[in-house]
Write a protein that holds these residues in place. Structure first.
Motif, PDB file in Angstrom:
ATOM      1  N   CYS A  44       3.964   0.161 -11.068  1.00  0.00           N
ATOM      2  CA  CYS A  44       3.497   0.300  -9.679  1.00  0.00           C
ATOM      3  C   CYS A  44       2.214  -0.493  -9.478  1.00  0.00           C
ATOM      4  CB  CYS A  44       3.233   1.772  -9.348  1.00  0.00           C
ATOM      5  SG  CYS A  44       4.679   2.630  -8.739  1.00  0.00           S
ATOM      6  N   LYS A  45       1.283  -0.355 -10.440  1.00  0.00           N
ATOM      7  CA  LYS A  45       0.012  -1.076 -10.352  1.00  0.00           C
ATOM      8  C   LYS A  45       0.236  -2.577 -10.328  1.00  0.00           C
ATOM      9  CE  LYS A  45      -3.997   1.387 -12.112  1.00  0.00           C
ATOM     10  NZ  LYS A  45      -5.072   1.350 -13.104  1.00  0.00           N
ATOM     11  N   ARG A  46       1.128  -3.056 -11.234  1.00  0.00           N
ATOM     12  CA  ARG A  46       1.425  -4.495 -11.285  1.00  0.00           C
ATOM     13  C   ARG A  46       1.991  -4.975  -9.956  1.00  0.00           C
ATOM     14  NH1 ARG A  46       2.778  -6.902 -16.864  1.00  0.00           N
ATOM     15  NH2 ARG A  46       3.947  -8.480 -15.751  1.00  0.00           N
ATOM     16  N   ALA A  47       2.959  -4.207  -9.416  1.00  0.00           N
ATOM     17  CA  ALA A  47       3.600  -4.617  -8.160  1.00  0.00           C
ATOM     18  C   ALA A  47       2.591  -4.590  -7.008  1.00  0.00           C
ATOM     19  CB  ALA A  47       4.783  -3.701  -7.861  1.00  0.00           C
ATOM     20  N   HIS A  48       1.738  -3.527  -6.975  1.00  0.00           N
ATOM     21  CA  HIS A  48       0.708  -3.376  -5.939  1.00  0.00           C
ATOM     22  C   HIS A  48      -0.232  -4.588  -5.961  1.00  0.00           C
ATOM     23  CE1 HIS A  48      -2.146  -1.095  -3.416  1.00  0.00           C
ATOM     24  NE2 HIS A  48      -3.102  -1.390  -4.268  1.00  0.00           N
ATOM     25  N   ALA A  49      -0.773  -4.889  -7.148  1.00  0.00           N
ATOM     26  CA  ALA A  49      -1.729  -6.006  -7.263  1.00  0.00           C
ATOM     27  C   ALA A  49      -1.038  -7.344  -7.008  1.00  0.00           C
ATOM     28  CB  ALA A  49      -2.374  -5.989  -8.646  1.00  0.00           C
ATOM     29  N   GLY A  50       0.198  -7.492  -7.505  1.00  0.00           N
ATOM     30  CA  GLY A  50       0.923  -8.758  -7.355  1.00  0.00           C
ATOM     31  C   GLY A  50       1.254  -9.051  -5.899  1.00  0.00           C
ATOM     32  N   ILE A  92       0.816  -1.228   0.000  1.00  0.00           N
ATOM     33  CA  ILE A  92       0.000   0.000   0.000  1.00  0.00           C
ATOM     34  C   ILE A  92       0.846   1.273   0.000  1.00  0.00           C
ATOM     35  CG2 ILE A  92      -2.099  -1.046   0.955  1.00  0.00           C
ATOM     36  CD1 ILE A  92      -1.433   0.099   3.671  1.00  0.00           C
ATOM     37  N   VAL A  93       2.144   1.178   0.327  1.00  0.00           N
ATOM     38  CA  VAL A  93       2.954   2.411   0.261  1.00  0.00           C
ATOM     39  C   VAL A  93       3.670   2.556  -1.080  1.00  0.00           C
ATOM     40  CG1 VAL A  93       3.344   2.712   2.736  1.00  0.00           C
ATOM     41  CG2 VAL A  93       4.959   1.351   1.417  1.00  0.00           C
ATOM     42  N   LEU A  94       3.466   1.591  -1.980  1.00  0.00           N
ATOM     43  CA  LEU A  94       4.196   1.642  -3.256  1.00  0.00           C
ATOM     44  C   LEU A  94       3.990   2.965  -3.997  1.00  0.00           C
ATOM     45  CD1 LEU A  94       4.072  -1.772  -5.103  1.00  0.00           C
ATOM     46  CD2 LEU A  94       6.051  -0.501  -4.307  1.00  0.00           C
ATOM     47  N   TYR A  95       2.744   3.505  -3.911  1.00  0.00           N
ATOM     48  CA  TYR A  95       2.458   4.747  -4.650  1.00  0.00           C
ATOM     49  C   TYR A  95       3.055   5.972  -3.975  1.00  0.00           C
ATOM     50  CZ  TYR A  95      -0.891   2.061  -7.369  1.00  0.00           C
ATOM     51  OH  TYR A  95      -1.475   1.139  -8.197  1.00  0.00           O
ATOM     52  N   ARG A  96       3.554   5.803  -2.737  1.00  0.00           N
ATOM     53  CA  ARG A  96       4.138   6.944  -2.022  1.00  0.00           C
ATOM     54  C   ARG A  96       5.663   6.977  -2.136  1.00  0.00           C
ATOM     55  NH1 ARG A  96      -0.205   7.589  -2.170  1.00  0.00           N
ATOM     56  NH2 ARG A  96      -1.756   8.349  -0.692  1.00  0.00           N
ATOM     57  N   VAL A  97       6.236   5.896  -2.652  1.00  0.00           N
ATOM     58  CA  VAL A  97       7.693   5.797  -2.681  1.00  0.00           C
ATOM     59  C   VAL A  97       8.206   6.425  -3.971  1.00  0.00           C
ATOM     60  CG1 VAL A  97       9.622   4.219  -2.496  1.00  0.00           C
ATOM     61  CG2 VAL A  97       7.454   3.663  -1.417  1.00  0.00           C
ATOM     62  N   PRO A  98       9.215   7.292  -3.859  1.00  0.00           N
ATOM     63  CA  PRO A  98       9.705   7.957  -5.072  1.00  0.00           C
ATOM     64  C   PRO A  98      10.527   7.010  -5.940  1.00  0.00           C
ATOM     65  CG  PRO A  98      10.937   8.699  -3.141  1.00  0.00           C
ATOM     66  CD  PRO A  98       9.910   7.741  -2.646  1.00  0.00           C
ATOM     67  N   GLY A 126     -10.888  -4.517  -6.646  1.00  0.00           N
ATOM     68  CA  GLY A 126      -9.768  -3.747  -7.202  1.00  0.00           C
ATOM     69  C   GLY A 126      -9.345  -4.288  -8.558  1.00  0.00           C
ATOM     70  N   LEU A 127      -9.291  -5.607  -8.675  1.00  0.00           N
ATOM     71  CA  LEU A 127      -8.920  -6.240  -9.954  1.00  0.00           C
ATOM     72  C   LEU A 127      -9.898  -5.833 -11.050  1.00  0.00           C
ATOM     73  CD1 LEU A 127      -7.218  -8.598 -11.437  1.00  0.00           C
ATOM     74  CD2 LEU A 127      -9.190 -10.027 -10.897  1.00  0.00           C
ATOM     75  N   CYS A 128     -11.199  -5.967 -10.743  1.00  0.00           N
ATOM     76  CA  CYS A 128     -12.224  -5.657 -11.754  1.00  0.00           C
ATOM     77  C   CYS A 128     -12.231  -4.166 -12.097  1.00  0.00           C
ATOM     78  CB  CYS A 128     -13.612  -6.068 -11.253  1.00  0.00           C
ATOM     79  SG  CYS A 128     -13.746  -7.824 -10.989  1.00  0.00           S
ATOM     80  N   ALA A 129     -12.086  -3.331 -11.078  1.00  0.00           N
ATOM     81  CA  ALA A 129     -12.266  -1.896 -11.309  1.00  0.00           C
ATOM     82  C   ALA A 129     -11.033  -1.235 -11.902  1.00  0.00           C
ATOM     83  CB  ALA A 129     -12.640  -1.213  -9.999  1.00  0.00           C
ATOM     84  N   PHE A 130      -9.842  -1.642 -11.458  1.00  0.00           N
ATOM     85  CA  PHE A 130      -8.648  -0.873 -11.832  1.00  0.00           C
ATOM     86  C   PHE A 130      -7.723  -1.587 -12.807  1.00  0.00           C
ATOM     87  CE2 PHE A 130      -9.867   0.630  -7.565  1.00  0.00           C
ATOM     88  CZ  PHE A 130     -10.146   1.947  -7.896  1.00  0.00           C
ATOM     89  N   LEU A 131      -7.871  -2.904 -12.963  1.00  0.00           N
ATOM     90  CA  LEU A 131      -6.931  -3.604 -13.839  1.00  0.00           C
ATOM     91  C   LEU A 131      -7.574  -4.121 -15.121  1.00  0.00           C
ATOM     92  CD1 LEU A 131      -4.772  -5.624 -11.269  1.00  0.00           C
ATOM     93  CD2 LEU A 131      -4.444  -3.336 -12.146  1.00  0.00           C
TER      94      LEU A 131
END
Lengths: 241, 241
Positions: free
Chosen positions: A75-81, A61-67, A131-136
Motif C-alpha cells: 500500500c505504501k509503495r503504491a501510495h508513494a508511487g 489517498i484512498v488506498l489505505y481505505r480500500v479493503p 513524506g518520502l523522508c519521514a515514512f519511507l
C-alpha cells in the motif's frame, strides 16, 4: 459487492470519466495537442492537472481505505508511487501553461485560479518530499513518524480540496476566456450555453462528485484499515520485506 | 488558551476578515449597494453568499467541536438558528444575482460557477428541512435519527466544500468579467494585477484558509464532543428542557 468496495469502484470509474472528459474537451473541442507555445500546448494544462492532482491523487489517498488484500508495505509503495507520477505530471501541466503564457506575452500568476493552483502544486511537492523522508526512508525516528502522521494526513486532504477548488475555477476561467463571443471568436458565447459549455460544465460536475466520493471514502471511520493506525512499523526502504 | 480553542478563535477571526474583505470589495471597489437591478444590486451577491454559505455555515458546523460550556440543547439551537439565518441570506444572495441578470438580459445559470452554486443552495435548503424534521421535531423515531446522523454530517461537510469551490470560482469569474480591459472599461485589466485584483485574490485565499481551518476543527477526533455521539437524546422542540 460490499458498500465500501462498490463506493471505491464507483470512484475509480468516475476518475476515468473525468480523464475522458478532459481529454475529449482539449483534444476535440479545443483542437488537440502540441508543445509549441500555442493554444494547443495550453490544452495539455487541464489534461495534466486533472489527471494528476485530482484523479491520480484521489486514488492514491484512498488506498489505505480500500479493503485490498495488499500488505501495508505494498500500500505504501503504491501510495508513494502514484503520488510521484501525479507530482511529475502536475509540474509538466504547470510548464504547459507557463510556456503558453511566455509565448503569447500573457503575465503569469495573475488570476485567483493561478494563485490557488501554484500553492497546491508547491504544497504537494513539499508534502511528497517530507513524506518520502519521514515514512519511507529508514533513518527517521519512529516516534517522529508517529507524531508527523496526523499532519501528513491533514495536509494530504487539504491539498486534495485545494485541487478541487482550483480545477473548478480553472474550467470556469477557461470557458469564460474562450467562449467570450467577441468579434473574431468562432464559437458561440458561454452565456448561450453551447454544446462545448454543456460538455465542460458536466465535466466540472463530474470532478466535484469524484472529489466528494473520495472524501467520503477517506472520512468513513468504519472503512479505516486498523493496520494503518500503527505508524511504528518498519520503513519501506529497508532490505528485508 | 488550549490548542482547539485557539484554532476556533482563529477561525472566527478569519470569518470576520472574510466578511470585511467582501464588504469592502463590493462596497468600495465595486461602487456600493442598491436593490434596483443594476450592478449595485449584483454587489449584494458575493456579500450575502460568502457571509451565509461560508462564514455563518462554517461557524454553525463547528459548534459541536468547540469546547463550549453550553449544553447539547443549546448547541442544537445555535446550530439550527445560525443555519436558518445562513439559508435565508443565501436565498437573498441568489435573488440579487437573478434580478441583476433579468434586468440586464443576461441568461441565468450558464456558468459552471452557477451550476455548483445553485446545487449548493438547493442541497443546503433540503438538508436544513430534513435536519429540522429529523433532529428537532419530536415525532421522528430515535432509531431513524441515529441512522440519519452520519448522512446528515456527511452532507453538511459536502455542502461546505461545495460552498468553498463555488466561492472561489465566483470571485475568479467576477474579476475576469469586470477587469476585462475592454474599450469602455475604466479599470486596468486583471492580467496587470491592479490593486483591486490583489485585494480580491487575497480575499479568495482568506476564504480557502478559513474553510480548511473549519474542516481541520471538524475532522479532529480528539476535539469531538463525546456527548454529541449520542443521537438518541430527546429532540429540541419538546416542552421539558
Amino acid at each position: 459487492m460490499s458498500f465500501p468496495v462498490s463506493f471505491y469502484v464507483l470512484s475509480v470509474c468516475l476518475g476515468f470519466l473525468c480523464v475522458m472528459f478532459v481529454c475529449l474537451w482539449s483534444g476535440t473541442w479545443r483542437g488537440g495537442f502540441a508543445w509549441d507555445g500555442s493554444f494547443l500546448q495550453f490544452n495539455w494544462h487541464p489534461v495534466l492537472m486533472v489527471t494528476s492532482l485530482v484523479v491520480l491523487y484521489g486514488n492514491a489517498i484512498v488506498l489505505y481505505r480500500v479493503p485490498l488484500t495488499w500488505s501495508r508495505w505494498w500500500c505504501k509503495r503504491a501510495h508513494a508511487g502514484l503520488l510521484f507520477v501525479a507530482m511529475v505530471l502536475s509540474v509538466l501541466g504547470v510548464c504547459a501553461a507557463f510556456d503558453f503564457h511566455t509565448a503569447n506575452n500573457i503575465p503569469h500568476l495573475y488570476s485567483l485560479h493561478s494563485w490557488t493552483g501554484i500553492s497546491t502544486v508547491a504544497l504537494f511537492t513539499l508534502q511528497w518530499f517530507v513524506g518520502l523522508c519521514a515514512f519511507l526512508l529508514p533513518w527517521t525516528p519512529l516516534a517522529f513518524r508517529a507524531r508527523l502522521k496526523p499532519l501528513h494526513i491533514w495536509m494530504g486532504i487539504a491539498i486534495f480540496i485545494l485541487s478541487l477548488i482550483t480545477s473548478l475555477s480553472g474550467i470556469n476561467e477557461k470557458l469564460l476566456l474562450t467562449l467570450n463571443g467577441r468579434n473574431g471568436s468562432n464559437t458561440k458565447p458561454y452565456t448561450t450555453l453551447p454544446a462545448e459549455a454543456l460538455f465542460a460544465n458536466s465535466f466540472g460536475i463530474a470532478v466535484v462528485i469524484f472529489g466528494l466520493l473520495v472524501l467520503k471514502l477517506l472520512f468513513s471511520q468504519k472503512w479505516k484499515n486498523p493496520e494503518s493506525e500503527n505508524e511504528t512499523d518498519r520503513p519501506l526502504l529497508t532490505d528485508a520485506r
